[in-house]
Design a protein around this motif. Sequence first.
Motif, PDB file in Angstrom:
ATOM      1  N   ASN A  27      12.046   3.486 -21.066  1.00 62.66           N
ATOM      2  CA  ASN A  27      11.861   2.040 -21.223  1.00 62.66           C
ATOM      3  C   ASN A  27      10.782   1.548 -20.249  1.00 62.66           C
ATOM      4  N   GLN A  64      20.306   1.883 -25.347  1.00 58.20           N
ATOM      5  CA  GLN A  64      19.428   1.410 -24.281  1.00 58.20           C
ATOM      6  C   GLN A  64      20.064   0.246 -23.524  1.00 58.20           C
ATOM      7  N   SER A  92      18.913  -8.436 -27.011  1.00 61.02           N
ATOM      8  CA  SER A  92      18.140  -7.214 -27.267  1.00 61.02           C
ATOM      9  C   SER A  92      18.882  -6.199 -28.132  1.00 61.02           C
TER      10      SER A  92
END
Length: 459
Positions: A421, A202, A40
């Motif tokens: 998120n 993140q 990711s």
Amino acid sequence: MKQQSHQLQKHLKNRHMTMIALGGMVGAGLFVGSGVVINSTGPAAIFTYALAGLLVVLVVRMMAEMTTVYPEAGSFSEHVRIALGNWGGFSVGWLYWYYWVAVVAIEAIAGASLIQYWLPHAPLWILSLSLMIVLTLTNLFSVKSFGEFEYWFSSIKIAAIIGFLIIGFFYIFGFWPETNLNFNNLTEYGGFTPHGIKAVFQGIVIVMFSFVGSEVVTIAAAESAEPKEAVGKATRSVIWRIFLFFIGSIFVVVCIMPWNDTNVLGSPYVSVLEKLNIPGAAQVMNFVVLVAVLSCLNSGLYSASRMLYGLAQKGDAPKSLLVLNHKGVPVRAILYGTLIGYASVILAYFYPDIVYQFLVNSTGAVALFVYLLVSIAQLKMRARLEKESPHLLQLRMWAYPYLTYITIISIIAIFVLIGMNPSMRSQLYMSLACILIVYVAYFFRKKEKKNKLSNKKVG
């Protein structure tokens, strides 16, 4: 069981403390979960792990500072109590206890899944219960047996990572057969940050959960013969090793494997070893991951029991939990810590997906909230100590108060990232629900104590 002692025994040696500190941070999250972060984030996952590692090192340093000032307090929940009051100690104690009893259940299920690699026909719930029973007995026997198990578990994990780093660097720098110096995977397939800078930050959310456990050494200090020296040495060694083991191994993975390779998402370390044609790679790494899971299970049982014991000492848990056996082990506190684990393993037999998902979601942000309260407590305690007892500050937090403020702001920022998120929002909501339940419990507990005090005065 008849109470034989009133104090925990100091049977943990410096070598135990050092490996507890190292092993606490090297869990299955590194060996397996790192694949999700790499996939990711891209090669920039190196910075994601560096930033998360730095944040955890700062929190552990704060805990170490408070532990060396009050080594007999028992755990960092009592340090928070000293700094912020009873509400802080109550909150941190119960939240951290819940975190670990839930993790114990999660790791027991995960460990059983790994064993099925060799025993595919064995029922998952029987394997889970077996792991729980074996490590419960280990903790019940003596604190020294916990220390020895953790010492060897950690030694295996550290040896595996060192071996992985050596082999990986040989390959990257062209010393492996039919290889040349090559860093192409760091910039190809979309560049170093294929998903942008936002993804780098993140990813910290996921990585932080992998680091939880590095603070166990500050809990174990109460059962160390030389708590100040042991905590100081252990936390200092953690600083450079955390960057070597985590950042070094992630660097090896992203240099050797394309970040978007589907194999990386599953098991990055196995993928690397298979690419290097290491025989039995899957077998070896499956064993190492199992050891990591057992280590986490072992530490979880220990941490939960000592936190519960500390709560009982302050009257925030039943006094019956203070009963120790002849080896100074809080038997009842350990057994109470396993109840959720045993119940979860049994329920997982009937509702496997629901139970596992609930445990993961309900603990997602709990540890971060504990870290936040610890940071605030250190900020307040240090200010008081600087004025009243500066000679007690033998192990100081660096660049106080600036790094403490940066840590607090960073943790709050992580909460914001979780909320932003959609895939992690449920973890935030369920964790906040757990935090709210603890605060409601404290309110009623405080009210009960007040009523008892009033009745005594009337009487």
